[in-house]
Design a protein around this motif. Structure first.
Motif, PDB file in Angstrom:
ATOM      1  N   SER B  57       0.867  -1.301   0.125  1.00 38.71           N
ATOM      2  CA  SER B  57       0.121   0.033  -0.098  1.00 38.71           C
ATOM      3  C   SER B  57       0.747   1.166   0.172  1.00 38.71           C
ATOM      4  O   SER B  57       0.567   2.138  -0.667  1.00 38.71           O
ATOM      5  CB  SER B  57      -1.126   0.080   1.222  1.00 38.71           C
ATOM      6  OG  SER B  57      -1.801  -1.178   1.267  1.00 38.71           O
ATOM      7  N   GLN B 105      -7.730   0.631   0.311  1.00 38.56           N
ATOM      8  CA  GLN B 105      -7.637  -0.456   0.954  1.00 38.56           C
ATOM      9  C   GLN B 105      -9.085  -0.734   1.796  1.00 38.56           C
ATOM     10  O   GLN B 105      -9.677  -1.669   1.847  1.00 38.56           O
ATOM     11  CB  GLN B 105      -6.682  -0.891   1.767  1.00 38.56           C
ATOM     12  CG  GLN B 105      -6.631  -2.336   2.495  1.00 38.56           C
ATOM     13  CD  GLN B 105      -5.014  -2.709   2.951  1.00 38.56           C
ATOM     14  OE1 GLN B 105      -4.287  -1.858   2.928  1.00 38.56           O
ATOM     15  NE2 GLN B 105      -4.925  -3.958   3.267  1.00 38.56           N
ATOM     16  N   ASP B 186      -6.205  -0.988  -4.312  1.00 34.90           N
ATOM     17  CA  ASP B 186      -5.464  -1.574  -3.105  1.00 34.90           C
ATOM     18  C   ASP B 186      -6.500  -2.773  -2.492  1.00 34.90           C
ATOM     19  O   ASP B 186      -7.705  -2.374  -1.915  1.00 34.90           O
ATOM     20  CB  ASP B 186      -5.343  -0.574  -2.090  1.00 34.90           C
ATOM     21  CG  ASP B 186      -4.204  -1.039  -1.103  1.00 34.90           C
ATOM     22  OD1 ASP B 186      -3.889  -2.210  -1.187  1.00 34.90           O
ATOM     23  OD2 ASP B 186      -3.587  -0.264  -0.115  1.00 34.90           O
TER      24      ASP B 186
HETATM   25 MG   LIG Z   1      -2.051  -2.599   2.466  1.00 35.76          MG
END
Ligand SMILES: [Mg+2]
Ligand SMILES: Nc1ncnc2c1ncn2[C@@H]1O[C@H](COP(=O)(O)OP(=O)(O)OP(=O)(O)O)[C@@H](O)[C@H]1O
Ligand SMILES: Nc1ncnc2c1ncn2[C@@H]1O[C@H](COP(=O)(O)OP(=O)(O)OP(=O)(O)O)[C@@H](O)[C@H]1O
Ligand SMILES: [Mg+2]
Lengths: 323, 265, 492, 454, 265
Positions: B57, B105, B186
């Motif tokens: 990330s 994410q 993500d």
């Molecule tokens: Mg991550």
């Protein structure tokens, strides 16, 4: 609750300076604690005073006017019946302008009326006030825009101003007659006399003389209404106007030459005398010659001392109440 | 200016979208990304894989300067987009991010209606000339995000009242609506069921016709299914980068092999 | 025992209870993990039960005892000596004063306890004796009053004795009851939390009590006002001109020009404070470095702490003349809109400056509390910071910001000094913002602190103004609540 | 800027494709311009705020600093026994009978004597005329010194006496020779004498602790007025406000925001609270007078009553800001805590409240600032006026004995006629602001510690 | 009282942990869960599967009354835990939640240190006698959550500064630390790499020795691997509930089959 040991005074903010001078001297010279002098206006002071008798109630009300009948009734309803009225002297009311401004030296009540009334007499006829400058109706007055800062309707001074200046002027200029001639009843006309113009040339001041002073500071031509004491403390900024040719001072006022003044009072709850420590002493001290006499600190500060002080002293000594 | 020239020199292949040179990312004292050099191709899906916490990330966010918003984060090295250094002071991160879209994410819908969530990007970029066009964009994006059928009757309800997976698809649709040249995703399918996943994968396939897509995923299967290139990260290092087929069948680095076969994490 | 000592005693009992309850609860199980709640909750429960009911009883008793005794003692006053309830009341207050005086005298040693019980008006000048110890009495004490006062004292003593016993019994009962409860399976946490909840509710109801108090303390005088002055005139007359000369109904006391001035000035103030405050808040929370923020925010807050009299003078001496030099006759703009320095604009602008921190600081905190994920989501779509702020952050922070603006508006409505010095004292209904006007609040203050007859409508009108303003702002608040509810957005 | 150097005017194209990152298209330029404008608004807003603050502070400081210095006259005062203690047995009760009026001539004589010694000629025949050089308070000062130490009687003692306010004003440039011309309280001759006294070192201007620590004085002697006692009044009131308003306000907010189910009753409370914020402060004074003084029989003019009134007045501010910041805590935090089995109460006190702390503290800062500067309600409960009490004798006395408060004192001074009081009013404002800063610093530091983003 | 008796009557099998009867959940007017009847067994792992937005989280949250926190949510029907109605007014939801722990779909660490995140539950429940014991619990929980190695050196850093997967594991560790009897896990492995996933699955296996675990997952493989019972939800209905083996090999309902084979979503 522990017993209260100091004298409690409330009322007029006009009387406050004098009361505070006395309270301070009283605290210095007597074993009693310095009295507490609250300000808050004659109305609030008398209201507090009339709340009842007892330790938690105030002992003295300062007032810049005589107590009214309705108030005496309200007092009585709360059990406050024996009231001693003490007149401490007179408060001179003066007109003053900026030090560098035009000199207003030959005012009469009629001039003020002509300047500030909504309707004035021009050529024998009652018309909407056309004047914008002082010399338009009185060539002796300066060529300056009319702008006056007068006490707001909350102030007792306003009443004096209305009665001793405007009303007199109204009659003198013939406006009163003209109104009555125009079909008004006498009462209505007297009422109508007291109005002031609403086009911004007459500005009400609800605050204190300091506010009037600040307003004068910001307006070179303006005149304002002050208490004599205030003026005397601010001679570095203000120039006083004469009224009917008389310059205001403690002497001219006490002799009655200068016409605009009002008496100042305080009221004492007789029931508290003898129980609140120092109450009687404070009262007597206040009107003693040393304090309230023509050479005392009060006169020095600007109070016009009462020519009949001796009578008041005797009355207090005998605890004579209002009937 | 010099950087710029140099940057242009570096572009030798026309289909390289992102070039990164010795990229380092720090969080305060933590060195989260170390010396990453990678070329991300245009019209290609690149998968980032690696154990949790390895920096996927972080690296992804440095590609569109989202790390700028974390006060303690610091990026060093060079990241070139179409040969231009995105950390150049002349670059406007806003323009960059319009080009390089992102799906986060954790789904983060705005506290607005579903419609406004999608319409937000097109509105600020002025992609629609009128309300009808905007409606079109919203519908089209929601369809691409495989969410249209579920929400078409409740477009005015808040996006925060959706289920986890729905929120994720909403965020995908929102990112797609601005038509970025590169889309960074993500873990876009982490909260999705297999069918929704398949639909998103279809979307990715479709996007790659014209754009470049970078996807972080924990699913080897997914990486194998959708990507042409795969990068394997481990403890902040880019361990291996190459064609997906090759990585999954014949990894060079022993660590890659262990990870793919499930031995290190 | 005096209430204070009693209070201290039960406080000590509560503290002891805390320790004992805690220990007992821990001892009641072999493993403290088996306790339903943490041990401190058991202790707190004991302390709470020992203290709260007893303290409550004490409070009620202290308030009720004089009332009860008053009622019982008043029978001792022969019915012939008073005419109506009011007169009895007066006599009773005298009785109380004498009784308290006797207490003081005994406390100061001026009278022995025995003397205080037995002195007779026939043989002692009670008023003088009490005067010696500084107790004010309105009149000489008559026989019945003294007898009643002595009874009053006796009953008060008995009452105090009972009070001590009752409070201690309640405290001990609570104490032992709770101690017995301090066992592993007892839900101490729930009990304690209910106790706390009660406290929270009590705190919230103080607002209601305050409101009630305000309404009650204004109501009687308001009614009195409307007895003297026609309500219709008050609510509909377009003129405000209280007169002085005792001319009866000649005063014009219409509230409308005052309300108009209030809203006009408040709106100008808000038009100044809201944008400046909001932009300042946005800048501080979204753009400014930590350093700048740590420094600018408290500085702006100083604006809220400068006494309003300074603002008033600032309006009168600086803002007013400045505005006149722009908008006045012969001013920069060549227009003649402004006659004098005192104007709605003068007061409004100055007040706006004062209100900046109300909007900026509160909004800043709220904006700062919007989760970063919201911003990230927007930046990720290529939004600029300002777009993010306007379209994502502000809507999320809206309820709080509205609260801040409402607070500022409230402050504006309640302000006096700036109005008096900046806008003047003359009530006027005009659309020209460069004219002098005044507000309800300013008039409440001036009529309350003026020199007019306190029983006259000119003075009593302050109360009517107060209650009317109260009702009007209540209506506005209901409206605001409704609007906020409608537009509220919740994140996550 | 970027757009300036690369400012090739391309046609506005809605969808930017393959444009260089370095060159921004028209749409982006517009947006960036908007961004810059927005930012500029922010800076401008803060600049405006700080500008006004600066102007106000400069005004305050410029007008107020003179109040911190005062002119003193240092002279020997002879204290003859025949005047002060006629019986000669140093009986305090006996000596008290000599009033300040008796002491005043001693000071006059001392002044004349001092002038003679310094070789300064006076145009006045009567020593009494010199009295206008010194404060009206000096007689009391000498008297107090004598009563405190009867042994002084019969000796000469050096006193540092306050100069009269006009003399002080002359030293500070407020009083000029022109203005003196029409002033009956002082004359040009006095000023001549003062000039010579300065030269002789009898008159000096120095820091005046009496202003910071002393009590109020009457209208006729501004030079001896101080703000110290009313500062104590404010201090005790703020103790009450802080001890009541903060906990009650936070508790009420917690109940309303976290526990109350939304129904008519809680709506009622909510509307009530925001309405209370709009109630003019003087109405709280009416309430205080009715409830605390007339109903509960608390003493009037007492800081405890003032504190209670101000508490009620401050509550809405604290409640509104606390509620707003409680509302701003994201629900996921609450869920997390509830999910591990925390009770609602624990969730609130362990997680939500700390996160809401910055807003609570801001509300407290603003509320206290407001309470500290408020005069109007004090007017009705008897804390405005001439309340020249001495410093309270004990802690309990601090709450119960009559006292004023700083804003009331400043308000009073600002009204008084003598211009010397005007300067003192501004000086009082400086002290009030310092007091406020000291009070807020803890809150500001705490607030910074609690601030975080999530 | 009557409810309670009735509840007890219903308990015929001693190893039933949760019994739900005709459970309905509404969000305002939306009927999110319809007539769900299910018996969740003790010492068993139950998997909830179903397309995104079908109501899995909603139902899961109603099992420990987390829906109480959503003002517009309304639960009807009867949910019995060990034979006692958890929606009975006499029931203290706090105690219920201490018994029935939860891992949320979106990781939600407290904005506190990692240590405090874990220690919070044990502290309020008084699970540790002293600091050393608390340290033990924290370490043990973090180990169980497969996070210890990654964070052992930064226990005092904020939990919000972790990577997505790390946050998820932190939340798992936090839930485990309070030693609940039932653990509800809403997609606990969505952000985890295969190895971390395996570790969490191991944890689940370990937990089921003594406790009951309910897990929402989108991965059929995971459901098959860890669970003994599987419930399949579709559009708010519980379509099928039974032994995992049976559901995956031989589903009764055609919808279940379509979902498992990837035909409906
Ligand atoms: Mg991550
Ligand atoms: N707070 C809410 N307010 C309104 N509707 C909601 C809310 N939460 C969920 N819903 C709706 O209820 C339905 C079920 O949601 P739920 O979160 O239970 O789905 P889910 O099965 O967990 O899906 P996912 O796998 O995507 O997490 C969805 O249609 C969703 O939009
Ligand atoms: N805001 C932050 N502050 C401090 N450290 C951080 C922050 N965000 C991430 N980290 C640390 O940087 C490292 C890389 O994190 P990153 O989020 O990039 O991992 P990831 O590969 O995305 O993991 P996951 O698959 O779990 O999401 C981790 O050790 C993490 O703890
Ligand atoms: Mg879900």
């Amino acid at each position: 609750a522990a017993a209260r040991d100091q004298v409690q005074v409330a009322g007029s903010s006009t009387v406050l300076p004098y009361a505070s001078i006395v309270a301070e001297a009283f605290g210095e010279n007597f074993d009693f604690p310095t009295p507490v002098v609250e300000s808050g206006g004659s109305s609030a002071g008398l209201k507090k005073f009339c709340q009842g008798v007892g330790e938690e109630q105030s002992d003295i009300a300062n007032s810049s006017r005589k107590i009214r009948d309705a108030e005496i009734e309200a007092c009585a309803a709360n059990g406050v019946t024996d009231i001693i009225e003490v007149r401490i002297g007179y408060d001179g009311i003066v007109f003053a302008s900026q030090l560098d401004g035009p000199a207003y030296t030959s005012f009469t009540q009629a001039d003020i009326f002509n300047a500030l009334a909504p309707k004035v007499v021009v050529n024998g006829e009652l018309v909407d006030n056309p004047y914008t400058k002082w010399n338009e109706f009185n060539p002796d007055l300066p060529d300056a825009e009319i702008l006056a800062f007068i006490p707001g309707t909350k102030h007792g001074t306003r009443e004096v101003f209305e009665e001793k200046v405007i009303a007199v002027g109204c009659e003198a200029t013939g406006a009163l007659e003209a109104m009555i001639a125009g079909g008004m009843s006498e009462d209505d006309a007297e009422d109508a006399c007291l109005a002031v113009r609403a086009d911004g040339r007459s500005v009400d001041i609800d605050g204190d003389y300091t506010e009037t002073l600040a307003s004068i500071d910001a307006n070179a031509n303006a005149i304002g209404v002050f208490g004599l004491a205030f003026y005397e403390n601010n001679t570095d900024k203000l120039k006083v106007a004469t009224m009917a040719g008389v310059e205001p001072s403690t002497e001219t006022i006490s002799s009655g030459e200068y016409p605009v003044s009002r008496p100042l009072y305080f009221y004492v709850k007789k029931a508290h005398i003898g129980v609140i420590p120092g109450l009687k002493e404070y009262t007597e001290f206040f009107i003693s010659d040393e304090i309230a006499g023509p050479d005392g600190p009060l006169a020095e500060y600007g109070l016009v001392s009462d020519p009949e002080l001796a009578a008041t002293q005797a009355m207090v000594a005998n605890e004579e109440t209002m009937q | 200016m010099k950087d710029n020239m140099e940057g242009r020199k570096l572009v030798d292949q026309m289909d390289v979208k992102f070039q990164t040179r010795d990229v380092q990312v720090y969080y305060g004292d933590t060195h989260a990304i170390k010396d990453v050099n990678v070329d991300i191709l245009d019209k290609t899906v690149t998968a980032f894989i690696g154990p949790s916490g390895c920096g996927k990330s972080t690296f992804l966010r440095s590609l569109n300067r989202m790390n700028d918003t974390i006060p303690i984060a610091r990026v060093e090295g060079k990241i070139l987009l179409d040969g231009e250094d995105i950390y150049d002071p002349k670059v406007d991160p806003v323009q960059l991010r319009a080009k390089v879209g992102m799906v986060f994410q954790k789904p983060n819908p705005f506290p607005k209606s579903i419609y406004d969530n999608i319409a937000y990007g097109p509105r600020i970029h002025g992609l629609a000339r009128n309300k009808a066009e905007l409606d079109d964009i919203v519908e089209h994006s929601l369809r691409r995000g495989a969410l249209w059928d579920e929400v078409k009757d409740r477009l005015q309800e808040p996006g925060t009242g959706l289920s986890g997976g729905q929120q994720q698809r909403l965020c995908i649709a929102r990112a797609v609506a601005t038509e970025p040249e590169v889309l960074l995703m993500d873990e876009p399918c982490s909260a999705l069921d297999p069918i929704a996943t398949a639909q998103v994968e279809e979307l990715i396939d479709e996007l790659k016709q014209n754009f470049s897509v970078v996807i972080v995923t924990h699913s080897m299967q997914q990486a194998a299914r959708v990507s042409q290139k795969t990068a394997f990260f481990h403890l902040g290092n880019l361990v291996e980068y190459g064609d997906t087929d090759q990585i999954f069948t014949n990894p060079v680095d022993p660590r890659t092999e262990s990870y793919i076969t499930g031995r290190i994490g | 025992m005096s209430p204070l000592w009693l209070l201290i005693l039960i406080l000590v009992l509560a503290i002891a209870g805390f320790a004992i309850g805690r220990t007992r609860a821990m001892a009641s199980v072999d493993d403290h993990r088996k306790l339903h709640s943490r041990p401190n909750y058991y202790g707190t429960n004991v302390a709470m039960l020992a203290f709260a009911p007893a303290a409550l009883l004490l409070a009620v008793w202290v308030v009720a005892q004089p009332i009860v005794i008053n009622a019982s003692v008043s029978h001792l006053i022969p019915e012939t000596s008073y005419e109506d309830a009011g007169a009895l009341n007066l006599i009773m207050s005298d009785v109380k004063r004498v009784a308290e005086g006797l207490d003081v005298a005994v406390a100061q040693g001026a009278l022995s306890a025995e003397e205080a019980r037995s002195i007779r008006t026939e043989f002692t000048d009670v008023r003088a004796r009490l005067g010696e110890v500084g107790v004010a009495l309105g009149a000489n004490v008559d026989r019945d009053v003294l007898r009643a006062a002595q009874a009053y004292r006796a009953r008060a003593a008995t009452g105090t004795w009972f009070m001590t016993a009752a409070v201690l019994i309640v405290a001990l009962a609570g104490f032992f009851f709770a101690i017995r409860e301090a066992r592993g399976d007892f839900r101490a946490r729930n009990r304690v939390e209910n106790g706390i909840l009660t406290l929270l509710i009590t705190a919230a109801s103080i607002a209601i009590l305050t409101t009630l108090g305000i309404v009650l303390s204004l109501l009687f005088n308001t009614i009195e006002f409307f007895r003297l002055y026609p309500a219709l005139d008050f609510f509909t007359r377009l003129e405000w001109a209280p007169s002085f000369s005792g001319r009866g109904g000649a005063s014009a006391l219409g509230i409308l020009p005052l309300l108009w001035g209030t809203f006009y000035i408040s709106i100008v103030a808000l038009l100044v404070a809201t944008p400046i405050g909001l932009f300042a808040a946005i800048y501080l929370s979204e753009y400014a470095s930590k350093r700048v923020r740590a420094f600018a925010k408290p500085l702006l807050e100083v604006l809220a702490g400068i006494p309003t009299i300074v603002y008033g003078l600032f309006a009168l001496l600086t803002v007013g003349p400045l505005l006149v030099s722009v908008f006045g006759n012969g001013g920069l703009l060549g227009v003649d809109w402004m006659g004098g320095g005192r104007a709605v604009m003068t007061a409004g602008i100055t007040m706006g400056v004062m209100l900046i921190p109300f909007v900026s600081s509160l909004s800043d905190d709220i904006i700062n509390a919007v989760p970063q994920a919201m911003r990230d989501g927007s930046y990720g779509l290529g939004a600029t910071q300002s777009e993010t702020v306007r379209q994502v952050v502000l809507p999320a922070a809206l309820p709080g910001i509205v609260g801040a603006v409402l607070l500022a508006a409230s402050r504006a409505i309640g302000e006096t000094m700036i109005v008096v010095l900046g806008a003047g004292a003359a009530a006027r209904m005009s659309l020209n913002p460069f004219e002098a006007m005044t507000t309800v609040t300013a008039k409440i203050v001036s009529q309350l602190t003026g020199d007019s007859d306190f029983a006259s409508p000119e003075a009593l009108v302050a109360f009517a103004l107060g209650i009317t303003l109260f009702v009007v702002t209540l209506g506005l608040n209901v409206l605001a609540l409704y609007i906020v509810r409608k537009y509220r957005e919740q994140y996550e | 800027m970027t757009d300036a150097t690369h400012g090739t005017a391309e046609p506005a194209e809605p969808r930017r494709r393959k444009a260089s990152l370095y060159a921004s298209d028209a749409h982006t330029r517009r947006r960036n311009a908007a961004e810059k404008r927005f930012r500029a608004y922010g800076i401008a807003a803060i600049a405006i705020g700080l500008f006004f603050l600066l102007v106000l502070l400069v005004t305050i400081v410029r007008n107020g600093t003179p109040a911190f210095t005062q002119t003193f006259v240092t002279i020997e005062v002879a204290l003859p026994a025949d005047k002060l203690d006629k019986s000669g047995n140093r009986d305090i009760e006996e000596m008290k009978k000599v009033s300040t009026f008796g002491y005043a001539p001693l000071v006059d004589d001392a002044l004349a004597e001092a002038l003679a010694q310094a070789g300064i000629e006076t145009p006045f025949a009567n020593a009494k005329d010199l009295r206008q050089i010194v404060s009206a308070s000096v007689a009391a000062q000498v008297r107090d010194a004598v009563l405190a130490d009867p042994a002084l009687v019969g000796t000469s003692h050096e006193f540092r006496l306050l100069a009269a306010s006009r003399v002080d004003g002359y030293m500070k440039g407020r009083v000029t020779r022109e203005s003196v011309a029409r002033d009956k309280n002082i004359s040009a001759e006095h000023l001549d004498i003062v000039d010579q006294m300065i030269a002789a070192g009898l008159v000096e201007r120095r820091f005046n602790p009496g202003f910071v620590f002393g009590a109020d004085a009457s209208e006729s002697r501004p030079e001896s007025a101080g703000i110290g006692v009313s500062m104590l009044g404010s201090f005790f009131m703020m103790l009450v406000v802080l001890a009541l308003a903060l906990p009650i306000g936070v508790a009420a907010s917690i109940y309303l925001e976290e526990f109350a189910t939304q129904n008519r009753f809680t709506d009622l409370i909510e509307v009530n609270i925001s309405n209370l914020a709009a109630v003019p402060s003087i109405v709280f004074g009416i309430l205080g007078l009715a409830v605390f003084i007339q109903f509960a029989h608390l003493p009037s003019s007492a800081p405890i009553v003032g504190g209670l009134v101000l508490t009620l007045m401050t509550l809405p501010t604290i409640i509104i800001s606390t509620r707003a910041s409680l509302k701003a805590v994201p629900p996921s935090i609450r869920e997390a805590a509830l999910g591990v089995g925390a009770s609602k109460m624990q969730t609130v006190f362990h997680h939500v409240l700390p996160l809401a702390m910055p807003g609570i503290l801001t509300g407290t800062i603003i509320g206290l600032a407001q309470a500290l500067g408020e005069t109007a309600p004090l007017l009705l409960i008897g804390m405005v006026g001439f309340i020249a009490s001495n410093a309270p004798a004990s802690f309990a006395d601090g709450f119960l004995a009559p006292n004023s408060a700083m804003p009331a004192q400043i308000y009073e001074w600002a009204k008084r006629a003598d211009p010397a009081y005007y300067e003192r009013a501004w000086g009082g404002i400086i002290i009030l602001l310092v007091f406020l800063m000291v009070m807020n610093i803890i809150a500001i530091i705490l607030r910074r510690r609690f601030e975080r983003r999530w």
